[in-house]
Design a protein around this motif. Structure first.
Motif, short mmCIF file in Angstrom:
data_model
loop_
_atom_site.label_atom_id
_atom_site.label_comp_id
_atom_site.label_asym_id
_atom_site.label_seq_id
_atom_site.Cartn_x
_atom_site.Cartn_y
_atom_site.Cartn_z
N ASP A 22 0.82 -1.22 0.00
CA ASP A 22 0.00 0.00 0.00
C ASP A 22 0.86 1.27 0.00
O ASP A 22 0.77 2.10 0.89
N HIS A 24 0.78 3.56 -2.38
CA HIS A 24 -0.06 4.68 -2.84
C HIS A 24 0.77 5.81 -3.45
O HIS A 24 0.54 6.99 -3.16
N ASP A 64 -1.81 -1.85 -4.25
CA ASP A 64 -1.92 -0.40 -4.09
C ASP A 64 -0.52 0.23 -4.18
O ASP A 64 -0.12 1.05 -3.34
N HIS A 201 -3.75 -3.98 2.11
CA HIS A 201 -5.08 -3.39 2.00
C HIS A 201 -5.62 -2.73 3.26
O HIS A 201 -6.28 -1.71 3.19
N HIS A 203 -3.98 -1.51 5.90
CA HIS A 203 -3.14 -0.44 6.47
C HIS A 203 -3.00 -0.59 7.99
O HIS A 203 -3.15 0.38 8.74
FE LIG Z 1 -4.24 0.74 0.29
#
Ligand SMILES: [Fe+2]
Length: 265
Positions: A22, A24, A64, A201, A203
Motif C-alpha cells: 500500500d 499509494h 496499491d 489493503h 493499512h
Molecule cells: Fe491501500
C-alpha cells in the motif's frame, strides 16, 4: 507484534523476504494522499530496510503500489532500479493492472505469480476487481492456486494477495475485504503445505491463525487506519513494512517494522 512461529533450527538458512504494501505512490513527486507524502514515505521505509534487514532474497509488493496514477509506476521503477533481487508485484484496488504490467516489465520486477525456492513456494493471487474497492478471486484464480499448490506439494507455501481474506474487526474495512473467502479456504484446506496467508489493503498489522495457517497483514508504507474502528479513521502510527524468514522445516519468523519517529517524512 508477537513472533509468528519460532524456527526450531536456526542453523538452516531461511528464505528472506521483505514485504512493502500500500505504497499509494502518486505521479507527482510531491504528491500527498491523506496528508502523507507517499513517495518520501516509501523511500524512508526502503532506506530503513536496506540499513537493517538486507540482504534479502526477494521483495514482495502486495498491492496499491500507486494511487490511481500510472505515472507513479515510473517513480517506483526508478526507486527500485538498483535492487539485485526480484521484486514481485501484486495489484490492489488502486492499481492499474494493464499499465502496471507494461511499466514494471523489466528487472528487478517480476510479475510471475509463483516464486520457487528449494523448500518454499510463494503463490500470488490477484484479488483486484476492476473499478471496485473490495476483492474477489475468480474461478480461474482459485483453480490456478489449487493446481499450483498441488504441483508443489513437497514444499511449504506462502500465499499472498491484496485483500484481507478474514474479517479484521473493522466494519468499513471488512465491507471491502475479500468476498467469497469460503472459496479460498476450501482450496487451502486441500493443501496441508500452506503455512502463511499474507496481505495488505487494511493499512494495519494483524496476526491470527485459521485452520493451522498463519494469517498476517502488514501496515502501509504511508498512512495507517485505526484498528477496530467501524468507521474510516486515519491512525497516527508511522509508516511500516514487514520482514519474513521462511525456514526449510516450515517454521516462520516475522516482524512488522514501524519507522522510528525521527525518520518519518
Ligand atoms: Fe491501500
Amino acid at each position: 507484534m508477537p513472533v509468528a512461529s519460532r524456527p526450531r533450527k536456526r542453523r538452516n538458512k531461511p528464505l528472506r523476504l521483505l514485504q512493502f504494501t500500500d505504497l499509494h505512490l502518486t505521479g507527482d513527486e510531491e504528491g500527498r494522499v491523506k496528508g502523507m507524502a507517499t513517495l518520501a514515505s516509501f523511500e524512508r521505509c526502503l532506506e530503513h530496510a536496506r540499513r537493517h534487514h538486507y540482504p534479502v532474497d526477494a521483495i514482495l509488493l502486495t498491492g496499491d503500489l500507486v494511487q490511481d496514477d500510472a505515472r507513479a509506476y515510473l517513480r517506483l521503477a526508478e526507486l527500485l532500479s538498483r535492487e539485485e533481487v526480484p521484486v514481485h508485484c501484486l495489484a490492489g484496488n488502486h492499481d492499474l493492472p494493464v499499465e502496471m504490467e507494461g511499466l514494471l516489465s523489466r528487472e528487478p520486477f517480476a510479475l510471475s505469480p509463483v516464486v520457487q525456492s528449494a523448500h518454499w513456494s510463494i503463490v500470488q493471487v490477484d484479488s483486484s476487481v476492476d473499478g471496485a474497492a473490495h476483492g474477489e478471486l475468480s474461478a480461474e484464480s482459485l483453480a490456478f492456486l489449487d493446481d499450483t499448490l498441488g504441483r508443489f506439494a513437497d514444499r511449504h507455501a506462502l500465499v499472498a494477495l491484496h485483500h484481507q481474506p478474514v474479517p479484521i474487526g473493522s466494519a468499513w474495512l471488512d465491507a471491502i475485504g475479500l468476498r467469497d473467502d469460503a472459496g479460498l479456504f476450501e482450496v487451502l484446506g486441500r493443501h496441508p503445505n500452506v503455512r502463511v496467508l499474507l496481505w495488505g489493503h487494511v493499512h494495519q498489522a494483524f496476526e491470527g491463525m485459521r485452520d493451522g495457517i498463519l494469517l498476517l497483514s502488514t501496515p502501509s508504507t504511508c498512512f495507517q487506519f485505526v484498528p477496530g474502528r467501524d468507521d474510516f479513521a486515519i491512525d497516527g502510527r508511522p509508516p511500516g513494512y514487514r520482514w519474513l524468514h521462511l525456514y526449510p522445516d516450515g517454521a516462520i519468523d516475522s516482524r512488522v517494522v514501524w519507522l522510528p519517529e525521527d525518520e518519518w517524512p
